[in-house]
Design an enzyme around this catalytic site. Structure first.
Site, PDB file in Angstrom:
ATOM      1  N   ASP A 260       5.488  -8.049   5.371  1.00  0.00           N
ATOM      2  CA  ASP A 260       5.521  -9.186   4.438  1.00  0.00           C
ATOM      3  C   ASP A 260       6.585  -8.974   3.360  1.00  0.00           C
ATOM      4  OD1 ASP A 260       3.610 -10.626   5.700  1.00  0.00           O
ATOM      5  OD2 ASP A 260       1.943  -9.920   4.454  1.00  0.00           O
TER       6      ASP A 260
ATOM      7  N   GLY B 158       0.815  -1.215   0.000  1.00  0.00           N
ATOM      8  CA  GLY B 158       0.000   0.000   0.000  1.00  0.00           C
ATOM      9  C   GLY B 158       0.846   1.262   0.000  1.00  0.00           C
TER      10      GLY B 158
ATOM     11  N   LYS C 161       8.318   0.445   5.410  1.00  0.00           N
ATOM     12  CA  LYS C 161       7.178   1.270   4.986  1.00  0.00           C
ATOM     13  C   LYS C 161       5.868   0.732   5.519  1.00  0.00           C
ATOM     14  CE  LYS C 161       4.441  -0.140   2.522  1.00  0.00           C
ATOM     15  NZ  LYS C 161       3.488  -0.843   1.653  1.00  0.00           N
ATOM     16  N   THR C 162       4.957   1.506   5.915  1.00  0.00           N
ATOM     17  CA  THR C 162       3.526   1.237   6.072  1.00  0.00           C
ATOM     18  C   THR C 162       2.882   2.298   6.960  1.00  0.00           C
ATOM     19  OG1 THR C 162       1.743  -0.222   6.767  1.00  0.00           O
ATOM     20  CG2 THR C 162       3.786  -0.521   7.965  1.00  0.00           C
TER      21      THR C 162
ATOM     22  N   ARG D 196       0.999  -5.653  -4.938  1.00  0.00           N
ATOM     23  CA  ARG D 196       0.955  -6.548  -3.774  1.00  0.00           C
ATOM     24  C   ARG D 196       1.383  -7.978  -4.109  1.00  0.00           C
ATOM     25  NH1 ARG D 196      -0.759  -4.405   0.834  1.00  0.00           N
ATOM     26  NH2 ARG D 196      -2.211  -2.648   0.854  1.00  0.00           N
TER      27      ARG D 196
ATOM     28  N   ASP E 253       0.368   1.834   8.556  1.00  0.00           N
ATOM     29  CA  ASP E 253      -0.222   1.140   9.702  1.00  0.00           C
ATOM     30  C   ASP E 253       0.656   1.224  10.955  1.00  0.00           C
ATOM     31  OD1 ASP E 253      -2.132   0.481   7.906  1.00  0.00           O
ATOM     32  OD2 ASP E 253      -1.899  -1.690   8.045  1.00  0.00           O
TER      33      ASP E 253
END
Ligand code: FBP
Length: 552
Positions: A176, A81, A202-203, A145, A205
């Site tokens: 992941d 994402g 990265k993320t 993804r 979240d």
């Protein structure tokens, strides 16, 4: 092409590097630290990663650059994402690579891992890269993804690298993707292919972190964007005094995003999925908890409020996860087609009644019709319910509405309850990176090249001491295997990076828990306003409440 005035100005912004990476490439030396161990399952991880396990942590410092001079051809991918700052990771990587040797080349493989498999790339050059400096989005090369996990795929990647002369790959991704980076690094090392693999955390979240990686990039900007919007809505609520706003915020699994937004805006309610799981709270208990706050505020004449709901919450509610598990079983294989072929919802409901246990059927019956149907609508490629598509903000507001109606009938509540719903996710993923993310990402990319230049493989680019000004940040690298443990995935034991959930004994949650009862009843909203890119440092360069509290 027309561009905004802000974009024009942001092109000129010079990201701040840690002091140890300033003053030219020839001035960066490396210091090796202690050997590392994985967070858990040491023997198993060691056996699976014999060539990359146990390597030393490293830190860059000022001193003579002793790396071997050779032409570097590097490939980079963005994976997963979008997160604000991805472009700056590539810019930092590019600038370090070209500053070391103008002959060095950077291949941007397009649309994530698939670009590496299909040999679909663009050679990055000044004119092109300059159009993306300090901007949001992943459109510089796109993202995807797809996963890199089979030997066949690794061989394809190796063949593409060989064809293009690529001797190092940088994977910019979440847990992941960086797990895949570790496996790829080990594979290349075992085959002696001479291709290094470096990851960047990265993320939005915020769940790729540990004692070394203090935060993943994008979390700062995304939470600032959502907090601005929540603050604006809170002010509207406090002005009109007639709506309860139920706001779902992204975060596929962990509740870091919701918690950070709550710390910034002080809403009346913020659910924290990890706490719900820990206390094994039922849907009825959660509903009661929210309805209590609504009723207490109504008793003070305040029929309005803000409730923040983390995107991943339903999976953390024990009875809901059992229900989802039973639905997944019920629709396994060809049974999904059988279910979908039934002409009416009544027919489908009969099949549901037969397929669920008594308790799950009770839970199911409690849900509003739209949520019941959402549980059967969208399946992921593995045939599972996509919990992120469940409108949990609507679920809780309708359960609260029913709960309050009951209280009213019993003479226990006499307020008005009118709910509005919002979902903030995509609004924040491609925002112009805050100064923090612009600086952090540029430093991660710059640093990733230094790791390549010094010959490291299977490392994550690490920039720490982030609660301090950029000048005091510490740059270095950490073996990815240090973050790994064994987890059960799709019925198999797999080595994976351990996902960082909200820690209930950590300072951010403890601060929230100490204040939430007051926030629930008294109107205590804080209005953070929009991200500021220019102006006083205390407004433009501050990072998250989460990081500040964690570093206290
Ligand atoms: P990453 O873990 O790849 O960074 O993505 C996180 C996220 O933004 C989640 O917050 C959200 O649930 C998900 O991506 C949405 O995915 P998609 O972009 O495929 O709709």
């Amino acid at each position: 092409m027309k561009i905004s005035s802000l974009q024009k100005l942001r092109y000129q912004y010079t990201p701040k590097l840690p002091a140890m990476l300033r003053g030219g490439i020839s001035n960066i030396s490396v210091k090796e630290g202690a050997e590392t161990q994985s967070v858990a399952d040491q023997e198993k991880i060691k056996a699976l990663f014999p060539h990359t396990y146990g390597k030393r942590e490293i830190t860059f410092q000022k001193g003579e650059n002793t790396s071997v001079a050779k032409k570097q051809v590097v490939g980079v991918i963005l994976s997963g994402g979008q997160a604000p700052g991805g472009h700056n990771v590539i810019c930092g990587l590019y600038d370090a690579l070209k500053a070391t040797n103008p002959e060095n080349q950077l291949y941007g493989f397009k649309r994530g891992p698939i670009g590496l498999l299909k040999d679909d790339y663009i050679v990055l050059e000044d004119d092109y890269v300059d159009k993306f400096r300090n901007t949001g989005g992943f459109d510089i090369i796109g993202s995807g993804r797809d996963k890199l996990e089979t030997v066949e795929q690794f061989e394809t990647v190796a063949a593409v690298c060989k064809k293009r002369g690529v001797n190092a790959i940088v994977i910019i991704g979440g847990d992941d993707s960086n797990t895949n980076a570790a496996v790829l690094a080990e594979y290349f090392a075992s085959k002696n292919y001479g291709i290094q693999v470096i990851g960047c955390p990265k993320t939005i979240d915020g769940d790729l972190k540990n004692e070394d990686i203090e935060c993943s990039f994008g979390f700062d900007t995304a939470t600032k964007t959502y907090s601005e919007l929540i603050g604006n809505i809170a002010r509207d609520a406090n002005s009109a005094k007639k709506y309860w706003h139920f706001i779902k915020v992204m975060g596929r699994s962990a509740s870091h995003v919701a918690l950070e937004c709550a710390l910034k805006t002080q809403p009346n309610i913020c659910l924290v999925s990890e706490e719900i799981a820990e206390k094994e709270m039922s849907i009825a208990e959660i509903t009661d908890y929210i309805a209590d706050a609504v009723a207490a505020r109504a008793a003070n004449g305040e029929n309005f409020g803000i409730a923040v709901i983390p995107e991943g919450v339903v999976e953390f509610i024990p009875e809901f996860s059992v229900l989802i598990g039973e639905i997944n079983e019920m629709l396994a294989g060809s049974k999904a087609d059988e279910f979908n072929a039934l002409p009416t919802w009544e027919d489908k409901y009969h099949m549901i009644e037969k397929g669920l246990t008594e308790h799950s059927l009770e839970v199911f019956a409690m849900l509003p019709l739209n949520i019941q149907q959402q549980l059967f609508m969208d399946r992921d490629p593995h045939g599972n319910v996509q919990v992120s598509l469940i409108e949990s903000e609507k679920l809780f507001s309708s359960l609260v509405k029913a709960n309050l109606a009951k209280r009213k009938a019993e003479g226990k509540y006499n307020g008005k309850f009118s709910a509005l719903h919002h979902f903030f996710g995509y609004e924040g993923r491609c925002a112009f990176p805050s100064n923090f993310d612009a600086d952090y990402c540029y430093s991660l990319g710059y640093n990733a090249f230094m790791l390549i230049q010094y010959g490291y493989n299977g490392y994550l680019s690490k920039v720490s001491n982030l609660a301090k000004p950029a000048e005091q940040w510490v740059a270095g690298g950490m073996p990815i295997t240090k973050m790994m443990n064994i987890e059960r995935r799709h019925g198999e034991d797999k080595p994976v990076i351990r996902k960082a959930l909200v820690e209930l004994d950590g300072n951010p949650f403890k601060y929230f828990a100490a204040h939430r009862d007051k926030w629930a009843v008294e109107t205590s909203f804080v209005y953070p306003g929009a991200i500021q890119y220019y102006g006083p440092s205390e407004v433009c360069d501050i990072t998250t409440e989460t990081l500040a509290l964690e570093k206290q």
